[in-house]
Design a protein around this motif. Structure first.
Motif, PDB file in Angstrom:
ATOM      1  N   LYS A 137     -62.858  85.264 -93.378  1.00 40.31           N
ATOM      2  CA  LYS A 137     -61.812  84.244 -93.454  1.00 40.31           C
ATOM      3  C   LYS A 137     -60.976  84.416 -94.726  1.00 40.31           C
ATOM      4  CE  LYS A 137     -64.428  80.735 -90.895  1.00 40.31           C
ATOM      5  NZ  LYS A 137     -65.018  79.385 -90.927  1.00 40.31           N
ATOM      6  N   ALA A 166     -57.374  82.420 -85.290  1.00 44.40           N
ATOM      7  CA  ALA A 166     -57.712  80.996 -85.261  1.00 44.40           C
ATOM      8  C   ALA A 166     -57.671  80.420 -86.670  1.00 44.40           C
ATOM      9  CB  ALA A 166     -59.088  80.783 -84.631  1.00 44.40           C
ATOM     10  N   ARG A 167     -57.714  79.088 -86.729  1.00 43.43           N
ATOM     11  CA  ARG A 167     -57.600  78.374 -87.999  1.00 43.43           C
ATOM     12  C   ARG A 167     -58.567  77.210 -88.028  1.00 43.43           C
ATOM     13  NH1 ARG A 167     -52.419  74.400 -88.886  1.00 43.43           N
ATOM     14  NH2 ARG A 167     -53.126  73.276 -90.751  1.00 43.43           N
ATOM     15  N   THR A 168     -59.184  76.989 -89.171  1.00 44.69           N
ATOM     16  CA  THR A 168     -59.974  75.790 -89.424  1.00 44.69           C
ATOM     17  C   THR A 168     -59.399  75.092 -90.650  1.00 44.69           C
ATOM     18  OG1 THR A 168     -61.548  77.024 -90.791  1.00 44.69           O
ATOM     19  CG2 THR A 168     -62.078  76.762 -88.440  1.00 44.69           C
ATOM     20  N   SER A 169     -59.481  73.764 -90.666  1.00 42.16           N
ATOM     21  CA  SER A 169     -58.874  73.000 -91.746  1.00 42.16           C
ATOM     22  C   SER A 169     -59.731  71.791 -92.078  1.00 42.16           C
ATOM     23  CB  SER A 169     -57.460  72.540 -91.350  1.00 42.16           C
ATOM     24  OG  SER A 169     -56.894  71.707 -92.344  1.00 42.16           O
ATOM     25  N   GLU A 176     -62.135  74.739 -84.695  1.00 41.56           N
ATOM     26  CA  GLU A 176     -61.093  75.720 -84.919  1.00 41.56           C
ATOM     27  C   GLU A 176     -59.914  75.518 -83.978  1.00 41.56           C
ATOM     28  OE1 GLU A 176     -62.315  79.611 -82.388  1.00 41.56           O
ATOM     29  OE2 GLU A 176     -63.602  79.173 -84.107  1.00 41.56           O
ATOM     30  N   ASP A 210     -57.130  75.465 -95.858  1.00 42.37           N
ATOM     31  CA  ASP A 210     -57.164  75.999 -94.495  1.00 42.37           C
ATOM     32  C   ASP A 210     -57.703  77.433 -94.505  1.00 42.37           C
ATOM     33  OD1 ASP A 210     -56.047  73.627 -93.823  1.00 42.37           O
ATOM     34  OD2 ASP A 210     -54.140  74.438 -93.100  1.00 42.37           O
ATOM     35  N   ARG A 215     -60.516  86.885 -84.197  1.00 43.52           N
ATOM     36  CA  ARG A 215     -61.629  86.912 -83.247  1.00 43.52           C
ATOM     37  C   ARG A 215     -61.277  87.876 -82.113  1.00 43.52           C
ATOM     38  NH1 ARG A 215     -65.696  83.353 -82.199  1.00 43.52           N
ATOM     39  NH2 ARG A 215     -64.750  81.746 -83.508  1.00 43.52           N
TER      40      ARG A 215
END
Length: 236
Positions: A137, A166-169, A176, A210, A215
């Motif tokens: 990441k 993809a993104r996670t915050s 995600e 973020d 993937r």
């Protein structure tokens, strides 16, 4: 007139050829002439004075050209000599310059559990963005709009292939979020050993904290060189 037998001419005899005496000049014209003459004299003196000053200035420049100006202060003279004989500082060797904005680019990695893991090599860039190597990441450190891009060189191993970013915050607790995706479906099984490329790119508004990552599914990445597989973000 006769007096004692002697004839005298008449007092009132008039000479018809004589001209009348000239009239005296008017006082106004004489004053004007005097004023004009005075002004002319003043202008002549001013012109001569200007020419003399200009000649002196030119002579001073000609005689002082190439001569160092005397310095009454010995410290000032010494400092000037030091500056003249001072060796110029050595220039720093030219090297890589830091980007003007946050930027990261990682190349040549390996596959985790569906997530691409990237290594930091000589071709990699990591500036004001953190990298979690074990999670694959990139962590944003400054709010803004970022361009995200990813390219992989792979060998298909399934009839369904996906390549996504993809993104996670911490601002969202829903897991995600999918930002970019490329998918392919082959109804019939493909021959093994066929290689292909997939490229994704887009601009998104990201916030501090973020995380973005790559993937893949249904393929086997081929890590031939850094030009075939890379992943990066940069602020626009």
């Amino acid at each position: 007139m006769v007096h004692g037998g002697v004839n005298f001419p008449s007092v009132f005899v008039v000479d018809s050829n004589a001209r009348p005496p000239p009239l005296p000049p008017k006082p106004g014209r004489r004053q004007r002439r005097e004023v004009v003459q005075t002004l002319l004299v003043i202008l002549v003196f001013v012109a001569l004075f200007g020419m003399a000053v200009e000649a002196c200035f030119i002579y001073y420049l000609y005689t002082s050209n190439g001569k160092p100006a005397p310095s009454s202060d010995p410290q000032t003279a010494m400092s000037k000599q030091d500056k003249e004989h001072k060796v110029p500082p050595k220039q720093k060797p030219s090297g890589a310059m830091n980007p003007s904005k946050p930027m990261a680019q990682l190349t040549t990695g390996h596959t985790g559990i569906g997530i691409m893991l990237w290594n930091i090599s000589q071709e990699s860039i990591l500036y004001r963005i953190k990298h979690k190597e074990k999670e694959g990441k990139l962590i944003i450190q400054q709010d803004g709009y970022y361009s995200i891009y990813s390219k992989i060189h792979f060998e298909e191993t399934s009839i369904f292939f996906t390549h996504s970013v993809a993104r996670t915050s911490p601002r969202y607790a829903g897991g995600e979020m999918l930002l970019l995706q490329s998918s392919r479906l082959h109804p019939k099984p493909t021959r093994t050993g066929i290689q292909d490329n997939s490229y994704l790119s887009g601009v998104f508004n990201l916030f501090k904290g973020d995380a973005v990552f790559v993937r893949v599914k249904g393929c086997k990445p081929v890590f031939s060189n850094s030009a075939e597989n890379y992943f990066g973000v940069y602020m626009v």
